[in-house]
Design a protein around this motif. Structure first.
Motif, PDB file in Angstrom:
ATOM      1  N   LYS A 297     -15.564  33.207  -2.239  1.00  0.00           N
ATOM      2  CA  LYS A 297     -16.498  34.331  -2.358  1.00  0.00           C
ATOM      3  C   LYS A 297     -17.948  33.853  -2.417  1.00  0.00           C
ATOM      4  O   LYS A 297     -18.832  34.431  -1.771  1.00  0.00           O
ATOM      5  CB  LYS A 297     -16.174  35.150  -3.612  1.00  0.00           C
ATOM      6  N   ILE A 298     -18.199  32.807  -3.180  1.00  0.00           N
ATOM      7  CA  ILE A 298     -19.566  32.304  -3.312  1.00  0.00           C
ATOM      8  C   ILE A 298     -20.045  31.723  -1.986  1.00  0.00           C
ATOM      9  O   ILE A 298     -21.173  31.973  -1.556  1.00  0.00           O
ATOM     10  CB  ILE A 298     -19.653  31.252  -4.434  1.00  0.00           C
ATOM     11  N   TYR A 299     -19.183  30.977  -1.318  1.00  0.00           N
ATOM     12  CA  TYR A 299     -19.560  30.380  -0.030  1.00  0.00           C
ATOM     13  C   TYR A 299     -19.810  31.461   1.016  1.00  0.00           C
ATOM     14  O   TYR A 299     -20.775  31.381   1.798  1.00  0.00           O
ATOM     15  CB  TYR A 299     -18.468  29.424   0.451  1.00  0.00           C
ATOM     16  N   SER A 300     -18.954  32.492   1.037  1.00  0.00           N
ATOM     17  CA  SER A 300     -19.111  33.569   2.021  1.00  0.00           C
ATOM     18  C   SER A 300     -20.429  34.304   1.844  1.00  0.00           C
ATOM     19  O   SER A 300     -21.074  34.695   2.817  1.00  0.00           O
ATOM     20  CB  SER A 300     -17.948  34.561   1.904  1.00  0.00           C
ATOM     21  N   ALA A 301     -20.828  34.498   0.590  1.00  0.00           N
ATOM     22  CA  ALA A 301     -22.038  35.272   0.310  1.00  0.00           C
ATOM     23  C   ALA A 301     -23.313  34.434   0.325  1.00  0.00           C
ATOM     24  O   ALA A 301     -24.377  34.916   0.716  1.00  0.00           O
ATOM     25  CB  ALA A 301     -21.903  35.972  -1.043  1.00  0.00           C
TER      26      ALA A 301
END
Length: 298
Positions: free
Chosen positions: A154-158
């Protein structure tokens, strides 16, 4: 098996021991570091609140990340440390210093080896601790992340790689300063023991490995605790102004925390850290020394 592989393997053993012993204290430290002023009256209040509201397993919340990551981190620490010590020893032999085998390193050589070990470790410890802290501080009733891999995704995607490595600059400062002192303190105590008793390193008693590791841990935290607090603030901060970002940089965090909360904020959560330190760091060096002896005997 090469010396480097043995060092990495023994370091992994030390890292696993560190996590299993120290994790419950660490979650209390992180909660106290990152909570609003007045949330907890002290360590016991924080710990009992976690136990009452989230249950005993909450003390091992986010443990998978450090169990895997810190094992790698400590492996890297000891791998780089021991390689650098051997490099300095070979230099000492060439220059005729450090005794017949060059292994009696100077303070500056030990400190430099520790700094390099810390910097190498920082590439892994930064994102590992970031993910762990996100998991440790998220709501237990409506968690944002289902686990470490979901958090990374989630952090990488955002926010991409910079999001995963949030707080990396201050992490490098902490690791370099802290591990320079950490390994210097441990090695000086071991050298004194060897010189006083006329023994080899492998004859160091397990009890003394624990005691010297505990002392090194106190030296480490005496240097880095305020830096660690800022790292925790950075790694629990919002990623953008739209998601509640308070700090634009580590220096901005120092200024704002100082103005809003004063000096006590920089030592909040220190008590569980000091209680945790001798157990976790003693276990780390015991695990490393004992695993090294087994591997060297093969």
């Amino acid at each position: 098996m090469s010396k480097t592989v043995k060092d990495l393997t023994a370091g992994t053993a030390g890292g696993i021991a560190q996590v299993l012993v120290g994790q419950p204290f660490d979650i209390v430290k992180v909660r106290m570091q990152t909570s609003a002023k007045g949330t907890y009256t002290g360590m016991v209040h924080c710990a009992t609140g976690i136990l009452k509201n989230e249950g005993p397993l909450a003390f091992y919340k986010g443990t998978l990340t450090p169990l895997l990551g810190i094992g790698v981190c400590v492996s890297i620490q000891f791998g780089v440390l021991e390689w650098t010590k051997r490099f300095f020893a070979s230099r000492n032999v060439a220059s005729g210093t450090g005794g017949p085998d060059g292994k009696l390193l100077s303070d500056s050589q030990i400190f430099s080896a520790g700094v390099l070990a810390g910097l190498a470790n920082g590439f892994v410890s930064g994102p590992v601790e970031h993910i762990r802290i996100r998991l440790q501080t998220q709501s237990s009733t409506a968690p944002e992340y289902r686990g470490p891999f979901n958090a990374i995704k989630k952090i990488y995607s955002a926010h991409g790689i910079p999001g995963v490595f949030k707080g990396q600059g201050v992490t490098f400062v902490r690791e370099a300063a802290g591990y320079g002192i950490y390994f210097l303190a441990y090695e000086k105590l071991v050298q004194r023991e060897m010189a006083t008793k006329g023994i080899k390193r492998e004859q160091l008693s397990p009890l003394n490995a624990v005691l010297y590791g505990a002392a090194a841990g106190y030296a480490l935290w005496a240097i880095i605790y305020p830096i660690d607090m800022i790292k925790s603030r950075m790694q629990t901060d919002g990623f953008t102004p739209a998601t509640g970002q308070k700090y634009t940089s580590s220096l901005d965090a120092v200024r704002k925390v100082w103005r809003a909360e004063g000096l006590p904020a920089f030592t909040r959560g220190l008590t569980p850290t000091l209680i945790r330190s001798p157990f976790a760091n003693g276990a780390t060096f015991l695990g490393f020394e004992m695993a090294s002896r087994v591997l060297n005997s093969l």
